[in-house]
Design a protein around this motif. Structure first.
Motif, PDB file in Angstrom:
ATOM      1  N   ARG A   1       0.753  -1.199   0.129  1.00 11.63           N
ATOM      2  CA  ARG A   1       0.017  -0.001   0.056  1.00 11.63           C
ATOM      3  C   ARG A   1       0.756   1.179  -0.053  1.00 11.63           C
ATOM      4  O   ARG A   1       0.499   2.406  -0.603  1.00 11.63           O
ATOM      5  N   SER A   2       2.080   0.985   0.503  1.00 16.21           N
ATOM      6  CA  SER A   2       2.904   2.451   0.698  1.00 16.21           C
ATOM      7  C   SER A   2       3.907   2.579  -0.534  1.00 16.21           C
ATOM      8  O   SER A   2       4.418   3.475  -0.536  1.00 16.21           O
ATOM      9  N   SER A   3       3.461   1.597  -1.422  1.00 18.94           N
ATOM     10  CA  SER A   3       4.481   1.672  -2.556  1.00 18.94           C
ATOM     11  C   SER A   3       4.013   2.540  -3.671  1.00 18.94           C
ATOM     12  O   SER A   3       4.662   2.721  -4.746  1.00 18.94           O
ATOM     13  N   TRP A   4       2.687   2.938  -3.578  1.00 20.74           N
ATOM     14  CA  TRP A   4       2.217   3.884  -4.660  1.00 20.74           C
ATOM     15  C   TRP A   4       2.535   5.223  -4.510  1.00 20.74           C
ATOM     16  O   TRP A   4       2.985   5.778  -3.631  1.00 20.74           O
ATOM     17  N   GLY A   5       2.552   5.836  -5.974  1.00 20.67           N
ATOM     18  CA  GLY A   5       2.862   7.523  -5.853  1.00 20.67           C
ATOM     19  C   GLY A   5       4.080   7.593  -5.476  1.00 20.67           C
ATOM     20  O   GLY A   5       5.304   7.042  -5.752  1.00 20.67           O
ATOM     21  N   PRO A   6       4.238   8.762  -4.506  1.00 25.19           N
ATOM     22  CA  PRO A   6       5.762   9.074  -4.178  1.00 25.19           C
ATOM     23  C   PRO A   6       6.501   7.881  -3.326  1.00 25.19           C
ATOM     24  O   PRO A   6       7.664   8.146  -3.246  1.00 25.19           O
ATOM     25  N   GLY A   7       5.793   7.058  -2.764  1.00 22.61           N
ATOM     26  CA  GLY A   7       6.419   6.047  -2.093  1.00 22.61           C
ATOM     27  C   GLY A   7       7.356   4.969  -2.709  1.00 22.61           C
ATOM     28  O   GLY A   7       8.196   4.357  -2.494  1.00 22.61           O
ATOM     29  N   PHE A   8       7.097   5.004  -4.286  1.00 27.14           N
ATOM     30  CA  PHE A   8       7.614   4.177  -5.094  1.00 27.14           C
ATOM     31  C   PHE A   8       9.207   4.475  -5.072  1.00 27.14           C
ATOM     32  O   PHE A   8       9.996   3.402  -5.331  1.00 27.14           O
ATOM     33  N   GLU A   9       9.581   5.848  -5.116  1.00 27.07           N
ATOM     34  CA  GLU A   9      10.953   5.917  -5.198  1.00 27.07           C
ATOM     35  C   GLU A   9      11.761   5.171  -4.072  1.00 27.07           C
ATOM     36  O   GLU A   9      12.823   4.688  -4.329  1.00 27.07           O
ATOM     37  N   LEU A  10      11.421   5.234  -2.918  1.00 28.11           N
ATOM     38  CA  LEU A  10      12.067   4.636  -1.815  1.00 28.11           C
ATOM     39  C   LEU A  10      11.838   3.104  -1.962  1.00 28.11           C
ATOM     40  O   LEU A  10      12.902   2.541  -1.746  1.00 28.11           O
ATOM     41  N   HIS A  11      10.997   2.523  -2.310  1.00 27.27           N
ATOM     42  CA  HIS A  11      10.814   1.175  -2.512  1.00 27.27           C
ATOM     43  C   HIS A  11      11.863   0.849  -3.627  1.00 27.27           C
ATOM     44  O   HIS A  11      12.590  -0.179  -3.626  1.00 27.27           O
ATOM     45  N   ALA A  12      11.979   1.759  -4.589  1.00 26.44           N
ATOM     46  CA  ALA A  12      12.993   1.389  -5.661  1.00 26.44           C
ATOM     47  C   ALA A  12      14.417   1.360  -5.361  1.00 26.44           C
ATOM     48  O   ALA A  12      15.141   0.552  -5.628  1.00 26.44           O
ATOM     49  N   ARG A  13      14.500   2.601  -4.588  1.00 23.69           N
ATOM     50  CA  ARG A  13      15.904   2.522  -3.752  1.00 23.69           C
ATOM     51  C   ARG A  13      16.415   1.332  -3.024  1.00 23.69           C
ATOM     52  O   ARG A  13      17.448   0.702  -3.212  1.00 23.69           O
ATOM     53  N   ARG A  14      15.474   0.988  -2.268  1.00 22.83           N
ATOM     54  CA  ARG A  14      15.675  -0.028  -1.137  1.00 22.83           C
ATOM     55  C   ARG A  14      15.594  -1.529  -1.769  1.00 22.83           C
ATOM     56  O   ARG A  14      16.269  -2.392  -1.012  1.00 22.83           O
ATOM     57  N   ASN A  15      14.952  -1.537  -2.726  1.00 20.38           N
ATOM     58  CA  ASN A  15      14.631  -3.024  -3.225  1.00 20.38           C
ATOM     59  C   ASN A  15      15.268  -3.409  -4.410  1.00 20.38           C
ATOM     60  O   ASN A  15      15.827  -4.445  -4.722  1.00 20.38           O
ATOM     61  N   ILE A  16      15.555  -2.367  -5.238  1.00 23.09           N
ATOM     62  CA  ILE A  16      16.177  -2.702  -6.582  1.00 23.09           C
ATOM     63  C   ILE A  16      17.646  -2.088  -6.301  1.00 23.09           C
ATOM     64  O   ILE A  16      18.613  -2.927  -6.737  1.00 23.09           O
ATOM     65  N   LEU A  17      17.810  -0.796  -6.203  1.00 17.10           N
ATOM     66  CA  LEU A  17      19.014  -0.272  -6.295  1.00 17.10           C
ATOM     67  C   LEU A  17      20.100  -0.733  -5.390  1.00 17.10           C
ATOM     68  O   LEU A  17      21.425  -1.350  -5.463  1.00 17.10           O
ATOM     69  N   ALA A  18      19.679  -1.178  -4.026  1.00 18.51           N
ATOM     70  CA  ALA A  18      20.506  -1.681  -2.904  1.00 18.51           C
ATOM     71  C   ALA A  18      20.749  -3.233  -3.307  1.00 18.51           C
ATOM     72  O   ALA A  18      21.871  -3.537  -3.073  1.00 18.51           O
ATOM     73  N   THR A  19      19.902  -3.805  -3.822  1.00 24.27           N
ATOM     74  CA  THR A  19      20.129  -5.146  -4.525  1.00 24.27           C
ATOM     75  C   THR A  19      21.255  -5.219  -5.377  1.00 24.27           C
ATOM     76  O   THR A  19      22.158  -6.031  -5.578  1.00 24.27           O
ATOM     77  N   GLN A  20      21.222  -4.356  -6.351  1.00 19.39           N
ATOM     78  CA  GLN A  20      22.100  -4.158  -7.375  1.00 19.39           C
ATOM     79  C   GLN A  20      23.717  -3.757  -6.715  1.00 19.39           C
ATOM     80  O   GLN A  20      24.602  -4.524  -7.378  1.00 19.39           O
ATOM     81  N   ALA A  21      23.727  -3.115  -5.718  1.00 24.32           N
ATOM     82  CA  ALA A  21      25.016  -2.600  -5.161  1.00 24.32           C
ATOM     83  C   ALA A  21      25.380  -3.858  -4.512  1.00 24.32           C
ATOM     84  O   ALA A  21      26.939  -4.005  -4.437  1.00 24.32           O
ATOM     85  N   LEU A  22      24.699  -4.805  -3.693  1.00 19.32           N
ATOM     86  CA  LEU A  22      25.238  -5.710  -2.991  1.00 19.32           C
ATOM     87  C   LEU A  22      25.591  -6.773  -4.187  1.00 19.32           C
ATOM     88  O   LEU A  22      26.791  -7.282  -3.736  1.00 19.32           O
ATOM     89  N   LEU A  23      24.966  -7.207  -5.171  1.00 23.19           N
ATOM     90  CA  LEU A  23      25.379  -8.085  -6.057  1.00 23.19           C
ATOM     91  C   LEU A  23      26.826  -7.557  -6.830  1.00 23.19           C
ATOM     92  O   LEU A  23      27.639  -8.274  -7.078  1.00 23.19           O
ATOM     93  N   GLU A  24      26.944  -6.250  -6.769  1.00 28.43           N
ATOM     94  CA  GLU A  24      28.183  -5.718  -7.560  1.00 28.43           C
ATOM     95  C   GLU A  24      29.250  -5.979  -6.562  1.00 28.43           C
ATOM     96  O   GLU A  24      30.319  -6.372  -7.021  1.00 28.43           O
TER      97      GLU A  24
END
Length: 341
Positions: A122-145
């Motif tokens: 529910r919190s991932s809609w609208g403005p909340g998506f940026e935070l979800h993308a940062r912590r779920n996608i970008l952080a995962t990519q950084a750890l894999l790197e």
């Protein structure tokens, strides 16, 4: 609800075999009884803290990493760390995966358990998506790197049943086409794809465990059972979104974290479902009432991003690393009640 047997596609069944040697990569994580040096991200959270305790009980050394974000009360996260911090085999590092120098933490790791992220459909809609993308996608990519060129064993990614959305079959097998119904589900699916890419391109032995509704003592305060127990204790209404006939597959947290270590020790790579007890929300409320007393239900319309039904087909996990949920729903809820939820 019995699991439905499915014919597994080659790309799904391929992760059940043992991997060949990977040069410098440590192989200790592939022996079920091995003692490991484990790195756990999101270690101060609900599942992360239970995983750390399970790994320590197995004799592992645990390097814990957490940004201590304010997604919920940080005091609760610090409380989760209190007993762990007394253990000599446990070390905690307050760090954000996108900012920290991860190399020294990862060197020599036999397994990396990636539980850090931002939860909540529910919190991932609208403005909340940026935070979800940062912590779920970008952080995962950084750890894999950071992991890709280091000696390490399994990379265990805590994914979510939210990737399925409104699945067309129930129980849902890994062969089902993911159809997320929330931006949160989209970010978790993207993280899964990153894990698969780094496995293919760099040989990182990644596995994504699609966790259904994990519950147990110290559950996050925004999660359903925590809110139900709080409502029962305070005598306040519990808002129920939808008609109550929607189903969720509840998995006790200690069964979930035991499966994570078993998966890391097995040589399995790919994707697997982890679920336990599929019940309707009406049945779940009744189960809480049996141990915590009556709950006043306040009906609310169903919200966007909420799947109608969710049930895991655990065939792959059972075959690949012996997964079997051991805790019945009433037993897990009794444990929550005994530990103050």
């Amino acid at each position: 609800m019995p699991a439905v047997r499915h014919r597994l596609a080659p790309e799904v069944i391929s992760h059940a075999h043992r991997l060949p040697p990977l040069g410098k990569r440590a192989l200790g994580a592939r022996r079920r009884e091995a003692v490991m040096r484990a790195v756990v991200t999101g270690a101060a959270g609900f599942m992360g803290s239970h995983l750390c305790a399970h790994l320590l009980a197995a004799g592992d050394t645990v390097v814990a990493v957490d940004a201590l974000t304010d997604s919920y009360d940080v005091a609760l996260k610090r409380r989760n760390l209190r007993d762990l911090s007394r253990r000599p085999a446990f070390s905690f590092h307050h760090a954000d995966l996108l900012d920290a120098d991860l190399g020294p933490l990862l060197d020599g790791a036999h397994a990396v358990y990636h539980l850090a992220g931002e939860s909540g459909a529910r919190s991932s809609w609208g403005p909340g998506f940026e935070l979800h993308a940062r912590r779920n996608i970008l952080a995962t990519q950084a750890l894999l790197e950071a992991v890709r060129d280091r000696a390490s064993g399994a990379f265990v990614h805590a994914s979510s049943s939210s990737v399925y959305g409104d699945a067309r079959t129930s129980p849902t097998a890994e062969t089902a086409c993911p159809r997320p119904v929330s931006p949160y589900g989209v970010t978790k699916l993207a993280a899964e794809h990153l894990c698969a890419l780094y496995r293919t391109a760099y040989g990182v032995p990644t596995l994504s465990l699609r966790l259904f509704s994990v519950y147990g003592p110290r559950q996050r305060p925004d999660m359903a059972f925590a809110r139900l127990f709080a409502a029962a204790a305070a005598g306040r209404p519990f808002p129920l979104y939808g008609d109550g006939e929607q189903t969720r597959d509840f998995l006790y947290v200690r069964d979930a974290v035991a499966a994570m270590r078993d998966a890391a020790c097995s040589g399995f790579t790919g994707v697997a479902d982890l679920g336990g007890s599929p019940v309707s929300m009406k049945q779940a409320i009744a189960a809480v009432e049996s141990v915590a007393g009556p709950v006043e239900v306040l009906p609310r319309p169903a919200e966007r991003g909420d799947a109608r039904h969710a049930a895991a087909d655990i065939t792959v996990a059972s075959r690949a690393f012996g997964f079997r949920p051991r805790t019945a729903l009433h037993e897990g809820l009794a444990a929550m009640a005994a530990e103050g939820a």
